[in-house]
Design an enzyme around this catalytic site. Structure first.
Site, PDB file in Angstrom:
ATOM      1  N   LYS A 109       0.854  -1.186   0.000  1.00 30.06           N
ATOM      2  CA  LYS A 109       0.000   0.000   0.000  1.00 30.06           C
ATOM      3  C   LYS A 109       0.884   1.228   0.000  1.00 30.06           C
ATOM      4  CE  LYS A 109      -3.944   2.102   0.559  1.00 30.06           C
ATOM      5  NZ  LYS A 109      -3.668   2.728  -0.744  1.00 30.06           N
TER       6      LYS A 109
ATOM      7  N   GLN B  19       7.280   3.798   3.804  1.00 23.93           N
ATOM      8  CA  GLN B  19       5.862   3.428   3.851  1.00 23.93           C
ATOM      9  C   GLN B  19       5.632   2.163   4.690  1.00 23.93           C
ATOM     10  OE1 GLN B  19       3.759   5.479   1.530  1.00 23.93           O
ATOM     11  NE2 GLN B  19       2.169   4.817   2.940  1.00 23.93           N
TER      12      GLN B  19
ATOM     13  N   LYS C 228       5.314   1.773  -3.220  1.00 20.95           N
ATOM     14  CA  LYS C 228       5.221   3.132  -3.775  1.00 20.95           C
ATOM     15  C   LYS C 228       5.439   3.021  -5.278  1.00 20.95           C
ATOM     16  CE  LYS C 228       4.733   7.479  -2.464  1.00 20.95           C
ATOM     17  NZ  LYS C 228       3.999   8.057  -1.338  1.00 20.95           N
TER      18      LYS C 228
ATOM     19  N   GLY D 147      -2.878   8.239  -4.253  1.00 20.48           N
ATOM     20  CA  GLY D 147      -2.255   9.428  -4.837  1.00 20.48           C
ATOM     21  C   GLY D 147      -0.993   9.835  -4.078  1.00 20.48           C
ATOM     22  N   ASP D 148      -0.279  10.773  -4.638  1.00 21.71           N
ATOM     23  CA  ASP D 148       0.879  11.413  -3.987  1.00 21.71           C
ATOM     24  C   ASP D 148       1.114  12.694  -4.789  1.00 21.71           C
ATOM     25  OD1 ASP D 148       3.091  10.949  -1.883  1.00 21.71           O
ATOM     26  OD2 ASP D 148       4.270  11.423  -3.648  1.00 21.71           O
TER      27      ASP D 148
ATOM     28  N   THR E  50      -4.310  13.534   5.294  1.00 23.82           N
ATOM     29  CA  THR E  50      -2.888  13.704   5.615  1.00 23.82           C
ATOM     30  C   THR E  50      -2.656  15.029   6.335  1.00 23.82           C
ATOM     31  OG1 THR E  50      -2.404  12.436   3.630  1.00 23.82           O
ATOM     32  CG2 THR E  50      -0.554  13.536   4.681  1.00 23.82           C
TER      33      THR E  50
ATOM     34  N   SER F 263      -6.845   5.761   3.910  1.00 22.39           N
ATOM     35  CA  SER F 263      -6.827   4.837   2.769  1.00 22.39           C
ATOM     36  C   SER F 263      -7.148   3.419   3.249  1.00 22.39           C
ATOM     37  CB  SER F 263      -5.450   4.826   2.101  1.00 22.39           C
ATOM     38  OG  SER F 263      -5.345   5.882   1.186  1.00 22.39           O
TER      39      SER F 263
HETATM   40  P1  NDP Z   1       0.681  17.859  -4.272  1.00 24.28           P
HETATM   41  O1  NDP Z   1       1.115  17.493  -5.623  1.00 24.28           O
HETATM   42  O2  NDP Z   1      -0.766  18.072  -3.993  1.00 24.28           O
HETATM   43  O3  NDP Z   1       1.444  19.187  -3.777  1.00 24.28           O
HETATM   44  C1  NDP Z   1       2.831  19.220  -3.700  1.00 24.28           C
HETATM   45  C2  NDP Z   1       3.252  20.600  -3.262  1.00 24.28           C
HETATM   46  O4  NDP Z   1       4.648  20.583  -2.976  1.00 24.28           O
HETATM   47  C3  NDP Z   1       3.052  21.654  -4.342  1.00 24.28           C
HETATM   48  O5  NDP Z   1       2.824  22.903  -3.731  1.00 24.28           O
HETATM   49  C4  NDP Z   1       4.397  21.640  -5.044  1.00 24.28           C
HETATM   50  O6  NDP Z   1       4.711  22.832  -5.729  1.00 24.28           O
HETATM   51  C5  NDP Z   1       5.351  21.441  -3.900  1.00 24.28           C
HETATM   52  N1  NDP Z   1       6.557  20.768  -4.366  1.00 24.28           N
HETATM   53  C6  NDP Z   1       6.657  19.539  -4.934  1.00 24.28           C
HETATM   54  N2  NDP Z   1       7.931  19.273  -5.288  1.00 24.28           N
HETATM   55  C7  NDP Z   1       8.642  20.359  -4.924  1.00 24.28           C
HETATM   56  C8  NDP Z   1      10.011  20.710  -5.002  1.00 24.28           C
HETATM   57  N3  NDP Z   1      10.906  19.868  -5.531  1.00 24.28           N
HETATM   58  N4  NDP Z   1      10.389  21.908  -4.507  1.00 24.28           N
HETATM   59  C9  NDP Z   1       9.487  22.765  -3.962  1.00 24.28           C
HETATM   60  N5  NDP Z   1       8.173  22.495  -3.872  1.00 24.28           N
HETATM   61  C10 NDP Z   1       7.767  21.314  -4.332  1.00 24.28           C
HETATM   62  O7  NDP Z   1       1.287  16.729  -3.307  1.00 24.28           O
HETATM   63  P2  NDP Z   1       0.830  16.310  -1.837  1.00 24.28           P
HETATM   64  O8  NDP Z   1       0.382  17.496  -1.087  1.00 24.28           O
HETATM   65  O9  NDP Z   1      -0.047  15.138  -1.958  1.00 24.28           O
HETATM   66  O10 NDP Z   1       2.215  15.757  -1.236  1.00 24.28           O
HETATM   67  C11 NDP Z   1       3.142  16.605  -0.551  1.00 24.28           C
HETATM   68  C12 NDP Z   1       4.055  15.752   0.306  1.00 24.28           C
HETATM   69  O11 NDP Z   1       3.279  14.977   1.230  1.00 24.28           O
HETATM   70  C13 NDP Z   1       4.910  14.722  -0.462  1.00 24.28           C
HETATM   71  O12 NDP Z   1       6.127  14.547   0.205  1.00 24.28           O
HETATM   72  C14 NDP Z   1       4.082  13.451  -0.336  1.00 24.28           C
HETATM   73  O13 NDP Z   1       4.857  12.283  -0.488  1.00 24.28           O
HETATM   74  C15 NDP Z   1       3.581  13.604   1.097  1.00 24.28           C
HETATM   75  N6  NDP Z   1       2.417  12.796   1.412  1.00 24.28           N
HETATM   76  C16 NDP Z   1       1.240  12.946   0.746  1.00 24.28           C
HETATM   77  C17 NDP Z   1       0.157  12.191   1.107  1.00 24.28           C
HETATM   78  C18 NDP Z   1      -1.185  12.408   0.500  1.00 24.28           C
HETATM   79  O14 NDP Z   1      -2.157  11.851   1.038  1.00 24.28           O
HETATM   80  N7  NDP Z   1      -1.336  13.203  -0.555  1.00 24.28           N
HETATM   81  C19 NDP Z   1       0.250  11.152   2.134  1.00 24.28           C
HETATM   82  C20 NDP Z   1       1.509  11.121   2.836  1.00 24.28           C
HETATM   83  C21 NDP Z   1       2.552  11.899   2.441  1.00 24.28           C
HETATM   84  P3  NDP Z   1       4.743  22.853  -7.345  1.00 24.28           P
HETATM   85  O15 NDP Z   1       3.293  22.852  -7.742  1.00 24.28           O
HETATM   86  O16 NDP Z   1       5.468  24.088  -7.694  1.00 24.28           O
HETATM   87  O17 NDP Z   1       5.461  21.610  -7.776  1.00 24.28           O
END
Ligand code: NDP
Length: 451
Positions: A94, A115, A130, A169-170, A213, A383
C-alpha cells in the site's frame, strides 16, 4: 551509540550503498531507520541472526515499465513507470503513486521503505509500496493527463489488486488522476473492486480521505503539544507547499485557532502577516486543483508578500509544517528556524528534513520533532479505512471516519512515546516511530520463516 554499534551501523550502511548504487534518498531513509534499530537490536540477537533489517531494505519486487502516450499535437511521448513492492508481511502493499520529473527508482525505493514503517504504525493491516513516473503533469491538458494515466495503468494493472497491492495518490496524483487510473483498471479487468484509494465519493471513495494527511499532521501536533501541556490555539505556523497536504493542514490549523503565515510552491513563498483565512485556503485549492496556477497569484490577489525562490523557513514561526517534498529543510533552514524560536516541527511531507537538520533539531531539548512516518500517516490510515469500506461495500459517515483518524493519530503518538522517551522525559519521536514500526513487521517476517 557505542563504538560497536557505530561500527555495526557503518558496516550495514556500506552493504546498503553497495547494493543500491546511485540512490542517495534511499540510503538516507535506511540510515535514518538503522541508526535507531541497530542499537535496539543489540540485546535481541534473533532479529540480527535472521537478518531482518537487511531483508527489510531489499524490496520484494521492483517493476519498471515503458509508458507511451500521445500528446495533443499527436506526437508520441515516452516515460518510465515504476512500482516498488517493498514488503507485504502485514498486509497488501500500500502506498501512493507520484508523477513528478524528479521520480526515479531510488526516490521510490526511499518512499516505499518509509511506507512499510508508516503503515505498520497505523495499526492497520497494510504492507508498504510506492510507485510513479517521471511524467510532469504541469502544463499538460486534461486529455493529455488522461491518456498518460490510461497508458500507465495499462501496464500497472497486472501487478496490483485489492488483496495484492493498492496504490493511492501522492505528488502530482490527486482525485482527477485517481479517477482516470481507476477507470482504466476497471475497463481492463472488468471488475469494480477497491484497487485504488483516494477515489471520489461517487465511486467507492471515503469521506475525509482528501483531508486526511493534512488533518492527521495537525492531530499529531496537537498530541505532541498536549503531552507537554501546551495548545495549538494562537500559535503561529509556517507551512510549505500548497497542494493537498499543505492546504488541509492549513485548514485544520485555522479551524483550531492557530495563525497560518505561509504557503509555498516550487517558485516561492507567500507570507500573510495577519494570518491566512479559510477563504484564502479555498481560493488556493481552486487555484491549484482547478486552474493549476502558481502560488504567486494568491499574493497578487490578496496583497500578501511573495518571495521568489524562497522557502518559509526564514520567517519567524512557532510551529513548522513542511508539506512539500523531501529534503526541503536543510541545515541552514534548521538553524534559522531554531534561531527564530521554533517549538515544534511536524512533517507532512515525506522525509522533508536532511540528516544534518534532524541532528540540529534533536540537539535542542525544547524542540519537538515528529518524523513523517508518524506525522503524515493520517493519509494512508484513511486509505486503509477506505479499503475496509470497499470490502464491506458500505460508506461510513464523515464524522465516523474523522473520529477513527483522530484515534489512530493519538495511538501513533502513544507508540512514539512508548519507545521514544529519553531520560529526563524528552521524547525522541524518530526513535519511537522507527522502533514501533519495525517490531510489528519484523515479528511477522519471523513468523513466516526464512523467505
Ligand atoms: P501535491 O502534488 O498536492 O502538492 C505538492 C506541493 O509541494 C506543491 O505545492 C508543489 O509545488 C510542492 N513541491 C513539490 N515538489 C517540490 C520541489 N521539488 N520543490 C518545492 N516544492 C515542491 O502533493 P501532496 O500534497 O499530496 O504531497 C506533498 C508531500 O506529502 C509529499 O512529500 C508526499 O509524499 C507527502 N504525502 C502525501 C500524502 C497524501 O495523502 N497526498 C500522504 C503522505 C505523504 P509545485 O506545484 O510548484 O510543484
Amino acid at each position: 551509540m557505542g563504538v560497536d554499534k557505530a561500527e555495526d551501523l557503518n558496516t550495514f550502511m556500506e552493504g546498503v550503498v553497495a547494493r543500491n548504487p546511485g540512490e542517495p534518498e534511499f540510503h538516507q531513509a535506511v540510515h535514518e531507520v538503522a541508526m535507531d534499530i541497530i542499537p535496539y537490536m543489540a540485546d535481541k540477537p534473533i532479529y540480527k541472526d535472521l537478518r531482518i533489517l537487511e531483508r527489510m531494505t531489499e524490496p520484494d519486487r521492483v517493476v519498471s515499465f515503458r509508458v507511451v502516450w500521445e500528446d495533443d499535437k499527436g506526437e508520441l511521448r515516452v516515460n518510465r513507470g515504476f512500482r516498488v513492492q517493498q514488503n507485504n508481511a502485514i498486509g497488501p502493499y500500500k502506498g501512493g503513486i507520484r508523477f513528478h520529473p524528479s521520480v526515479n527508482q531510488g526516490v521510490l525505493k526511499f518512499l516505499a521503505f518509509e511506507q512499510v514503517f508508516k503503515n505498520s504504525l497505523t495499526g492497520l493491516p497494510m504492507g508498504g509500496g510506492k510507485g510513479g513516473s517521471n511524467f510532469d503533469p504541469k502544463g499538460r491538458s486534461d486529455r493529455e493527463v488522461m491518456r498518460f494515466c490510461q497508458a500507465f495503468m495499462t501496464e500497472l494493472h497486472r501487478h496490483i489488486g485489492p488483496d495484492t497491492d493498492v496504490p493511492a495518490g501522492d505528488i502530482g496524483v490527486g482525485s482527477r488522476e485517481v479517477g482516470y487510473l481507476f477507470g482504466q483498471y476497471k475497463r481492463l479487468v472488468n471488475r469494480f473492486e477497491g484497487v485504488l484509494t483516494g477515489k471520489a465519493l461517487a465511486f467507492g471513495g471515503s469521506h475525509v480521505r482528501t483531508e486526511a494527511t493534512g488533518y492527521g499532521a495537525v492531530y499529531m501536533m496537537e498530541e505532541m503539544l498536549s503531552h507537554h501541556n501546551e495548545h495549538l490555539e494562537g500559535r503561529s505556523c509556517l507551512i510549505s507547499g500548497s497542494g493537498n497536504v499543505a492546504t488541509y493542514c492549513a485548514q485544520k490549523l485555522i479551524e483550531n485557532g492557530a495563525k497560518v503565515l505561509t504557503l509555498s510552491d516550487s517558485n516561492g513563498v507567500i507570507y500573510a502577516r495577519e494570518g491566512l483565512r479559510q477563504e484564502h485556503i479555498d481560493w488556493v485549492k481552486d487555484l491549484k486543483n482547478g486552474r493549476r496556477g502558481r502560488i504567486e497569484e494568491a499574493a497578487k490577489e490578496f496583497g500578501f508578500n511573495f518571495r521568489e525562490g524562497k522557502k518559509p523557513w526564514g520567517y519567524k514561526g512557532e510551529l513548522a509544517f513542511p508539506c512539500a517534498t523531501q529534503n526541503e529543510i536543510n541545515e541552514s533552514d534548521a538553524r534559522s528556524l531554531i534561531k527564530q524560536g521554533v517549538r515544534a516541527i511536524c512533517e507532512g511531507a515525506n522525509m522533508p528534513t536532511t540528516p544534518e537538520a534532524i541532528k540540529l533539531f534533536g540537539a535542542q531539548k525544547n524542540v519537538l520533532h515528529a518524523p513523517s512516518k508518524a506525522a503524515n500517516a493520517g493519509g494512508v490510515s484513511v486509505s486503509g479505512l477506505e479499503m475496509s469500506q470497499n470490502s464491506l461495500r458500505l460508506q461510513w459517515s464523515e464524522s465516523e471516519v474523522n473520529e477513527r483518524l483522530r484515534k489512530i493519530m493519538k495511538d501513533i503518538h502513544s507508540e512514539c512515546i512508548e519507545h521514544g522517551v529519553q531520560k529526563g522525559g524528552h521524547v525522541d519521536y524518530f526513535k519511537g516511530a522507527n522502533i514501533a514500526g519495525f517490531t510489528k513487521v519484523a515479528n511477522a517476517m519471523m513468523a513466516y520463516g526464512v523467505m
